[in-house]
Scaffold this active site. Structure first.
Site, PDB file in Angstrom:
ATOM      1  N   LYS A   8       0.868  -1.182   0.000  1.00  0.00           N
ATOM      2  CA  LYS A   8       0.000   0.000   0.000  1.00  0.00           C
ATOM      3  C   LYS A   8       0.908   1.237   0.000  1.00  0.00           C
ATOM      4  O   LYS A   8       2.014   1.190   0.570  1.00  0.00           O
ATOM      5  CB  LYS A   8      -0.861  -0.063   1.264  1.00  0.00           C
ATOM      6  CG  LYS A   8      -1.985   0.942   1.363  1.00  0.00           C
ATOM      7  CD  LYS A   8      -2.794   0.668   2.644  1.00  0.00           C
ATOM      8  CE  LYS A   8      -3.936   1.631   2.847  1.00  0.00           C
ATOM      9  NZ  LYS A   8      -4.727   1.323   4.064  1.00  0.00           N
ATOM     10  N   SER A  45      -9.629   1.310   3.223  1.00  0.00           N
ATOM     11  CA  SER A  45      -8.765   2.138   2.410  1.00  0.00           C
ATOM     12  C   SER A  45      -7.726   1.346   1.619  1.00  0.00           C
ATOM     13  O   SER A  45      -7.142   1.872   0.688  1.00  0.00           O
ATOM     14  CB  SER A  45      -8.042   3.164   3.286  1.00  0.00           C
ATOM     15  OG  SER A  45      -7.191   2.520   4.210  1.00  0.00           O
ATOM     16  N   SER A  51      -9.732  -1.281   7.262  1.00  0.00           N
ATOM     17  CA  SER A  51      -9.155  -1.009   5.942  1.00  0.00           C
ATOM     18  C   SER A  51      -8.428  -2.169   5.277  1.00  0.00           C
ATOM     19  O   SER A  51      -8.046  -2.057   4.111  1.00  0.00           O
ATOM     20  CB  SER A  51      -8.206   0.188   6.027  1.00  0.00           C
ATOM     21  OG  SER A  51      -8.933   1.378   6.098  1.00  0.00           O
TER      22      SER A  51
END
Lengths: 97, 477
Positions: free
Chosen positions: B79, B154, B178
């Site tokens: 990420k 997310s 997330s």
């Protein structure tokens, strides 16, 4: 208590060091009021005899020897990301007259 | 969508170590797949140069007879809030556009020591604020099962990347769901470990009392191997705890006598009936194999979201105060003084959701409101912890949906931040309580969208959680 005024939003923005344009002020006034109204449901919860939780690991006083350690960072690697550098120093705007 | 599976990561690594596979071929395959699936916008940047030179180095070392570790030559995607050499680290935010990390996250170093190779950085909601990846300042990632829908967030780019098999695994962060919610929306396995088990050094902070790092994989055993490598104390993160001495390797697990509690409040009318049906089917399968299923009452769990949306923004407002336009990140060029430079750099650099959270956080921490909001939320947090502890006296595991719906349409919730926050309603409790939790795919709805089951275990029982996950994976096959 949850309804924010325009002045409240401006004060928050100032405290948080955020410049907002005119159109943002009204949007945030309404959105933040709505969110605060939602989280206010906690006010009705009985929490007598309970202590607040700051962290969940149960670790206490984590410390290390006060010794300089080299993690391999080079000053230039750090300065490379600085917007304004002068003589290997971080240059900022004027603070006082 | 056609999924081209990678082999289990331990098998890939042993083939690379034995010379049967080349690290460079794995890296090139991953880079080619990223190129091929560009239309999903799962990836912000690739680390082509670094990845290729690392792969060539690993292949050379193996040729010379040096074993390259448990993940030799295995490509992965991080990420974009992980600091990794070889590309910008932006957290998908304009304010960090062009930021070159001067050091790497501890867990990137740990993975590299075992021969893993980071090939790309995944899209996300900027600063991990969101549940759909629509808050990325760059572009919106599309759900691999339906391009008109969100991948969740997310860690939406990471989950979509694994669903598309762009790499064998990806890393995500989970502050309020997330990792789990996008894993559920994309039909992959996502693990949020016990708070403190994985070092956060070198990962952009959001809510420091809640942030966890974990793997997103296409099989449970891979997640166990990764957790074994990335977990454990780090002197650069003083919240880290000891790892489980038995490790996290997944092996066979006897379901007989295992007590599983279904959280009553999570099966309310607000949950899509198809999700409830899939969960009930999975539970009856588990029951057939000897698990004892009961219903568990967590009377305060519905308050978790309100509690979270006080504590999280409070910590966000504090963590995001470092973006001041002076030392890194976007800086407004023509400010007349320092104060104006702060106002304009932050005002122009942050996008909507970051500003919203910073201001809520500033409000709940400000004098006069601190006790009523922040301290109250911390005390409700204690109440939640007590209720979970009580529940775990009766059940080995707690289960429920990951989210009330499957993947929603792009644009469906963007104009109503509170509605978007409600996506987190079933995942935030695990972060507030600090327990490990996972999302495992258990089927599809009538639109062919993946359904995930959320599993929760007591603090530090990450290994048990992986074992239960593995047995569910076997049952679903």
């Amino acid at each position: 208590m949850s309804k924010l005024s325009k002045e409240d939003v401006l004060k928050l923005a100032k405290l948080a060091r955020l410049e907002l344009d005119q159109s943002e002020i009204e949007v945030y006034r309404s959105e933040l009021s709505q969110i605060l109204e939602y989280v206010e449901q906690l006010q009705t919860v009985n929490t007598d005899d309970l202590l607040p939780t700051n962290q969940v690991t149960g670790l206490v006083n984590v410390s290390r020897k006060d010794k300089i350690k080299n993690y391999g960072y080079q000053p230039h690697d750090l300065l490379n990301n600085v917007p304004r550098v002068k003589d290997d120093q971080i240059q900022v705007n004027r603070m006082v007259e | 969508m056609k999924i081209q599976q990678w082999e289990p990561i331990d098998r890939l690594a042993s083939k690379v170590n034995s010379g049967q596979l080349k690290a460079i071929d794995l890296v090139n395959k991953s880079l080619a797949l990223i190129q091929q699936h560009k239309e999903y916008d799962a990836i912000i940047s690739t680390l082509e140069q670094n990845a290729i030179s690392r792969a060539l180095f690993i292949d050379q070392q193996i040729k010379e007879g040096n074993n390259q570790g448990l993940l030799a030559g295995v490509p992965f995607i991080a990420k974009d809030n992980f600091l990794v050499f070889g590309a910008d680290t932006t957290a998908a935010s304009n304010i960090l556009r062009g930021f070159r990390p001067p050091y790497q996250a501890t867990i990137i170093n740990k993975l590299e020591q075992q021969g893993a190779i980071c090939v790309a950085k995944a899209n996300m909601d900027a600063f991990a604020h969101g549940a759909s990846t629509e808050n990325s300042d760059f572009f919106i990632t599309k759900n691999p099962y339906d391009k008109t829908r969100v991948p969740g967030g997310s860690s939406g780019g990471s989950a979509a990347a694994v669903a598309l098999s762009l790499a064998p695994f990806a890393l995500g962060t989970d502050t309020g769901g997330s990792i789990r919610q996008p894993a559920s929306f994309c039909g992959v396995y996502g693990l949020k470990p016990t708070y403190g088990l994985v070092s956060r050094s070198g990962v952009i902070a959001m809510g420091s009392s809640l942030d966890c790092i974990g793997p997103i994989t296409s099989r449970v055993s891979d997640a166990g191997i990764i957790l074994g490598i990335i977990s454990g104390p780090d002197e650069l993160d003083s919240t880290t705890i000891q790892k489980d001495p038995q490790g996290y390797k997944v092996k066979d697990f006897k379901l007989r006598g295992v007590k599983i509690g279904i959280v009553q409040q999570y099966m309310s009318d607000g949950v899509d009936p198809q999700i409830k049906k899939a969960i009930n089917q999975t539970l009856s399968q588990l029951k057939k194999h000897g698990a004892i299923i009961s219903t568990i009452d967590l009377p305060s769990v519905d308050l978790a979201l309100a509690c979270y949306y006080i504590i999280c923004p409070a910590e966000v407002s504090s963590n995001l105060s470092r973006y001041d336009g002076q030392r890194f990140g976007y800086s407004y060029p023509n400010a007349e003084d320092l104060y104006t430079s702060y106002l304009k750099s932050r005002g122009k650099g942050f996008s909507k959701e970051a500003k919203r959270r910073i201001m809520i956080g500033t409000h709940v921490l400000s004098s006069g409101y601190y006790d009523a909001y922040y301290k109250k939320a911390q005390t409700v947090r204690t109440k939640l912890i007590n209720e979970f502890n009580q529940a775990f006296l009766e059940s080995d595991f707690l289960v429920g949906p990951v989210a009330p719906t499957t993947a929603f349409k792009i644009g469906q919730h963007v104009n109503n931040p509170l509605e978007m926050y409600l996506s987190d309603i079933m995942t935030v409790a695990a972060n507030l309580v600090g327990i490990p939790a996972a999302s495992i795919p258990i089927g599809f709805d009538d639109k062919n969208l993946p359904i995930g089951l959320q599993l929760m275990a007591p603090q530090t029982k990450d290994h048990s959680l992986l074992l239960l996950s593995k047995s569910i994976e076997e049952l679903i096959k």
